[in-house]
Design a protein around this motif. Structure first.
Motif, PDB file in Angstrom:
ATOM      1  N   THR B  43      47.218 -17.432  -1.600  1.00  0.00           N
ATOM      2  CA  THR B  43      46.975 -15.949  -2.015  1.00  0.00           C
ATOM      3  C   THR B  43      47.415 -15.643  -3.394  1.00  0.00           C
ATOM      4  O   THR B  43      48.017 -16.244  -3.909  1.00  0.00           O
ATOM      5  CB  THR B  43      47.195 -15.101  -0.949  1.00  0.00           C
ATOM      6  N   SER B  47      44.973 -17.867  -6.648  1.00  0.00           N
ATOM      7  CA  SER B  47      44.549 -18.524  -5.276  1.00  0.00           C
ATOM      8  C   SER B  47      43.427 -19.444  -5.490  1.00  0.00           C
ATOM      9  O   SER B  47      43.316 -20.318  -5.008  1.00  0.00           O
ATOM     10  CB  SER B  47      44.192 -17.388  -4.218  1.00  0.00           C
ATOM     11  N   ASP B  51      44.300 -22.303  -3.212  1.00  0.00           N
ATOM     12  CA  ASP B  51      43.308 -22.593  -1.916  1.00  0.00           C
ATOM     13  C   ASP B  51      42.858 -23.910  -1.946  1.00  0.00           C
ATOM     14  O   ASP B  51      43.060 -24.666  -1.077  1.00  0.00           O
ATOM     15  CB  ASP B  51      42.241 -21.402  -2.009  1.00  0.00           C
ATOM     16  N   ASP B  81      52.810 -20.244   1.625  1.00  0.00           N
ATOM     17  CA  ASP B  81      52.062 -19.576   0.473  1.00  0.00           C
ATOM     18  C   ASP B  81      52.892 -18.756  -0.195  1.00  0.00           C
ATOM     19  O   ASP B  81      53.657 -17.826   0.304  1.00  0.00           O
ATOM     20  CB  ASP B  81      51.095 -18.765   1.171  1.00  0.00           C
TER      21      ASP B  81
END
Lengths: 331, 388
Positions: B43, B47, B51, B81
Motif C-alpha cells: 500500500t 503500491s 502490489d 506491507d
C-alpha cells in the motif's frame, strides 16, 4: 487503588518505571525490542506534543517537521561532517528550538484553523527542503546515519537502546508532569480554557504559548535524532504531513491533557499495525474500526475515559456503602 | 499393536522399528517448510510497484508448492506491507529475521526501504534480494545483498547508446523531484561524458506540477539541442510528452523505463507516438522473436499473471518473479536452504534467464545483468514496438 495509580505524578511514574523495567521479561527477541524502542521514541514526541495540544490547546500539524530537523540535523552533522553524534544531536536540538522560537511568535498569534494551517505549512516546508536538498539529505531515497557513538564505543544492540530510550521516556514524562504542576502549567491550562480570561488575570499568553511550542519541538527533535541513529537510515517519509497527523492521532487516541494518555496512545498506535499484520488486506479496516470505536466510546481518549470510569465506579461504591462525603476528583 | 505382531521374530521387529524411526525423521525434515520472507510496499505511494510484486510471490509460491516444492520441502511465504516507510521496512525485516526465522528475504520495493534494511541483513547474515532500482544497493558490493531489476545507470547508457546510433549527441534533460527522477538524472549526468553525450540543458519540475511548458520552452530556446531525455516516474512524463507535442518540438523524445507501462501511453494519447524508452522484454513478450532466450520465460509469466489476476502484467511483478526464482535456483544449487550456502550459490548463478534478462552474478556484481537485458522500444500506433 487502581485509581490512585492512574493519577499523575508518583503513582503513574512508579507504574511507568515498573513497566519499563519489567517489560524485557516479555520481549523474546530483537524484533520485540525494536518495536518497544519505537514505542518509546513515539511516546517521547507525544508527551511533548501533548503539552502543546492537550494542555495549552494549540494545534500543531507540523510536528513531523521538528522530528525531521532533529533526525536530519543529527544525520547530516554526524554522518557527512563527522561530528560526534551527541554534539550533532545537541546542535540539531538547538536548531529545532531556535526555529520553533522564531516561527512560534508570529504563528501562535493565530487561532483554530489558521494556526493549524500555519503549522502544517511549517512541516511542509521542512519536508520540501529535506527532499530537495539531496546533496545533504540524500533526497527522497534517504540517507544512511552513523550509529550513536560515544568516544570509540557505538551503541548498536537494540537491548541497550531499549534502556536508553526507556530512561529518556521516564525523564520526558517526569519533566512534563512537573511542568504541568508548575505555575507555567496552570497558566497553560488557563490559556486552554479561555485566552482572554487568562490574559485578564495576568497570564502572558504569547510568552507561554511560545515556550510550550519550543519545549514540544525540543521533545520531537530529540526523539528524531535518536530515531535516526537507532534506525541507521532515514527517509523523508518520517517528515511528511502524514507523520504529523499520526503523532496528533496518538495524542488524541491516548487522551488529550493526559501525559500518560500520550504514552498509551503512542504505544497502542505503534504496536497495533504490528499485531494486525495477519489480517492482511483487512488490516487497515480493523485499525480504522478500532480507532473509530475508541473515539465513539471514549471520546476523551483512552486514559481520561478510563480514569473517569474508575472514579465513577469508586464514587458509586462509596455512595452505596455509606453516605460518606464525596472524595475529590481524580484529575 | 505389539500383540498383533506376535509371530514376528525379534530381528524383523527391530528392523521395522528402525525403519519407522527413519521415516519419521525424514518426514519431520520434509515438513519443515522453507521460509521466504518479504517486505513490500503493497500500500502507499509505491503500491503500484509493491502490489504486483506481492501478487507474483503469492502466485508462484503456490505454483511451486503444487509442483512439489523445493528440495522436497514446501515453501512458505511471509509477506509484510511496509507502505513505503523505511522505518516500517526495517522493523518488518527484523521481524522476518528474528521472529519468523526466514531463510531468505525478497524485497525492498523501493531504494529507501531496501537501504534501510541493508545494515540489518548484513549483520544478521541473511540473503536479501532487493526489487528496487538504484545503483547504491549493489555498489559498493554488500556481501548479503542482491538485486533483480536493471539499474537506472544502465537505462541511461542504453538511451545514450541509442542516441549515438541515431547520430544525436547534444541532449536536454528534464526531470522531476521524486527519488527515481533524481537518482536517474544523477546517473545520466554521470555517464553522459563517457557515452559521448553533451548535456545542454537540465530542467526540473515538481512532483505535482501539471504543466511543463515553461521548462520545455526553455529547452526549445536552447540552441543545438538534438534530443530530449525525461528520466521520470509517475504522471510527470505523460505531461511532459503532451506539452512537448503541443509546443511543436520536433526532435526525438526519450522516456525512461520508469514509465514503461501501457498506462503511460494511455495518459499521453497521440502525443506518445514516436517516443522511445528502454524497457524489459516482458513489455513486448509476444512480439519477441522465437529465437529469443527470454521469450518462453516472459510469455509464460505474462500469461500466468494475466489469467490469474485479470490485470495487465508489469515489469515490477517481474522483478519479484526473478527474486523468487533466483532464490529457488540458489537453494537447488546449494542443496540446502541454509542462509550462508544460499548466499554463496546466489553469487554463483550463471545464465539464469529471468524476466529482466540473463543473470550472471559474480563476487563483484550482485545484479548480473548487462545492457542486452534492456530493449529499446518505440511507441507506434498506441503500442510498444521493438526498435531493431
Amino acid at each position: 487503588m487502581a485509581a490512585r495509580f492512574a493519577t499523575p505524578r508518583a503513582g503513574g511514574m512508579a507504574a511507568l518505571a515498573a513497566l519499563i523495567a519489567l517489560l524485557p521479561l516479555g520481549l523474546r527477541n530483537d524484533y520485540f525490542y525494536d518495536v518497544a524502542i519505537l514505542v518509546g521514541l513515539n511516546a517521547i514526541v507525544c508527551v511533548g506534543l501533548n503539552l502543546l495540544v492537550g494542555y495549552a490547546g494549540q494545534i500543531s500539524l507540523g510536528h513531523a517537521g521538528f522530528f525531521g530537523i532533529g533526525a536530519y540535523g543529527s544525520a547530516i552533522l554526524a554522518t557527512r561532517y563527522g561530528w560526534p553524534p551527541l554534539a550533532a544531536m545537541l546542535a540539531a536540538t538547538l536548531a529545532a528550538a531556535a526555529i520553533a522560537f522564531a516561527v512560534g511568535r508570529p504563528i501562535l498569534r493565530l487561532r483554530g484553523h489558521y494556526l493549524a494551517m500555519a503549522t502544517l505549512a511549517l512541516g511542509v516546508i521542512v519536508y520540501m527542503v529535506i527532499s530537495t536538498e539531496d546533496r545533504f539529505t540524500g533526497g527522497p531515497d534517504g540517507m544512511t546515519v552513523a550509529p550513536l557513538a560515544i568516544g570509540g564505543w557505538a551503541l548498536r544492540d537494540p537491548r541497550l537502546w531499549y534502556w536508553v530510550v526507556g530512561a529518556l521516556l521516564l525523564a520526558a514524562v517526569w519533566f512534563a508532569l512537573n511542568l504541568i504542576d508548575s505555575p507555567t502549567g496552570r497558566a497553560l491550562r488557563a490559556l486552554h480554557g479561555s485566552e482572554v480570561a487568562a490574559e485578564v488575570v495576568g497570564v502572558d499568553a504569547t510568552r507561554h504559548k511560545v515556550m510550550v511550542f519550543v519545549v514540544s519541538a525540543v521533545y520531537a527533535s530529540i526523539a528524531g535524532s535518536l530515531n535516526a541513529h537507532f534506525s541507521g537510515f532515514i527517509t523523508p517519509a518520517k517528515v511528511t504531513f502524514l507523520h504529523s497527523i499520526e503523532l496528533v492521532t496518538m495524542v488524541v487516541f491516548g487522551g488529550m491533557a493526559s501525559t500518560f494518555g500520550a504514552v498509551v496512545g503512542a504505544a497502542a498506535l505503534t504496536t497495533l499495525p504490528q499485531v494486525l499484520t495477519p489480517l492482511k488486506d483487512y488490516e487497515m479496516m480493523v485499525l480504522g474500526a478500532v480507532m473509530m470505536g475508541t473515539m465513539i466510546f471514549m471520546p476523551r481518549g483512552v486514559v481520561p475515559s478510563l480514569q473517569a470510569l474508575l472514579t465513577r465506579r469508586r464514587d458509586a461504591a462509596a455512595a452505596a456503602a455509606a453516605p460518606a462525603p464525596r472524595p475529590g476528583d481524580g484529575q | 499393536m505389539m500383540s498383533s505382531m506376535h509371530g514376528l521374530h525379534r530381528l524383523a521387529l527391530r528392523l521395522g522399528a528402525a525403519a519407522t524411526l527413519a521415516i519419521c525423521a525424514g518426514l519431520s525434515a520434509a515438513q519443515e517448510p522453507i521460509r521466504i520472507g518479504a517486505f513490500l510496499s503493497i500500500t502507499g505511494p509505491a503500491s503500484f510497484l509493491g502490489d504486483p510484486e506481492n501478487k507474483t510471490l503469492e502466485l508462484y509460491i503456490e505454483k511451486l508448492n503444487a509442483a512439489g516444492g523445493v528440495l522436497g520441502r514446501k515453501l512458505q511465504l511471509i509477506a509484510y506491507d511496509d507502505a513505503g516507510d523505511a522505518e516500517k521496512a526495517r522493523t518488518f525485516a527484523r521481524r522476518l529475521i528474528e521472529q519468523d526465522r526466514v531463510d531468505v528475504i525478497v524485497g525492498g520495493t523501493t531504494t529507501g526501504t531496501t537501504m534501510a534494511v541493508v545494515p540489518l541483513v548484513e549483520s544478521a547474515q541473511v540473503p536479501l534480494l532487493s526489487l528496487a532500482g538504484a545503483v547504491v544497493i549493489i555498489e559498493p558490493v554488500k556481501k548479503w545483498v542482491f538485486k533483480t531489476p536493471h539499474t537506472d545507470r544502465m537505462a541511461c547508457e542504453k538511451i545514450f547508446a541509442d542516441m549515438r546510433a541515431r547520430k544525436l549527441s547534444r541532449v536536454a534533460l528534464i526531470s522531476g523531484s521524486g527519488g527515481f527522477d533524481k537518482s536517474m538524472r544523477g546517473e545520466c549526468l554521470g555517464v553522459a561524458k563517457k557515452a559521448g553525450i553533451q548535456v545542454l540543458a537540465d530542467e526540473n519540475y515538481g512532483d505535482r506540477d501539471t504543466d511543463m511548458t515553461a521548462q520545455l520552452t526553455k529547452i526549445r530556446n536552447t540552441p543545438g539541442v538534438q534530443a530530449v531525455l525525461n528520466p521520470g516516474f509517475g504522471q510527470g512524463p505523460a505531461i511532459v510528452t503532451r506539452n512537448f507535442r503541443q509546443l511543436g518540438l520536433k526532435m526525438p523524445l526519450y522516456q525512461s523505463h520508469g514509465v514503461a507501462s501501457k498506462e503511460f501511453i494511455r495518459l499521453s494519447g497521440e502525443a506518445a507516438e514516436g517516443v522511445r524508452l528502454p524497457a524489459a522484454a516482458l513489455l513486448v513478450a509476444e512480439s519477441l522473436p522465437a529465437s529469443d532466450k527470454q521469450r518462453p520465460v516472459v510469455v509464460g509469466y505474462k500469461r500466468e499473471y494475466e489469467s490469474r489476476f485479470k490485470s495487465e502484467v508489469s515489469t515490477f511483478g517481474g522483478h519479484a518473479y526473478d527474486g523468487l526464482m533466483l532464490a529457488v535456483e540458489a537453494m537447488k544449487a546449494a542443496g540446502s536452504s541454509e542462509r550462508a550456502k544460499v548466499r554463496d550459490a546466489l553469487e554463483n548463478v550463471r545464465g539464469y534467464v529471468g524476466t529482466a534478462g540473463v543473470v550472471n552474478m559474480s563476487a563483484k556484481d550482485h545484479m548480473g545483468l548487462d545492457l542486452s537485458a534492456f530493449r529499446m522500444l518505440e511507441v507506434r500506433k498506441g503500442d510498444w514496438t521493438l526498435v531493431p
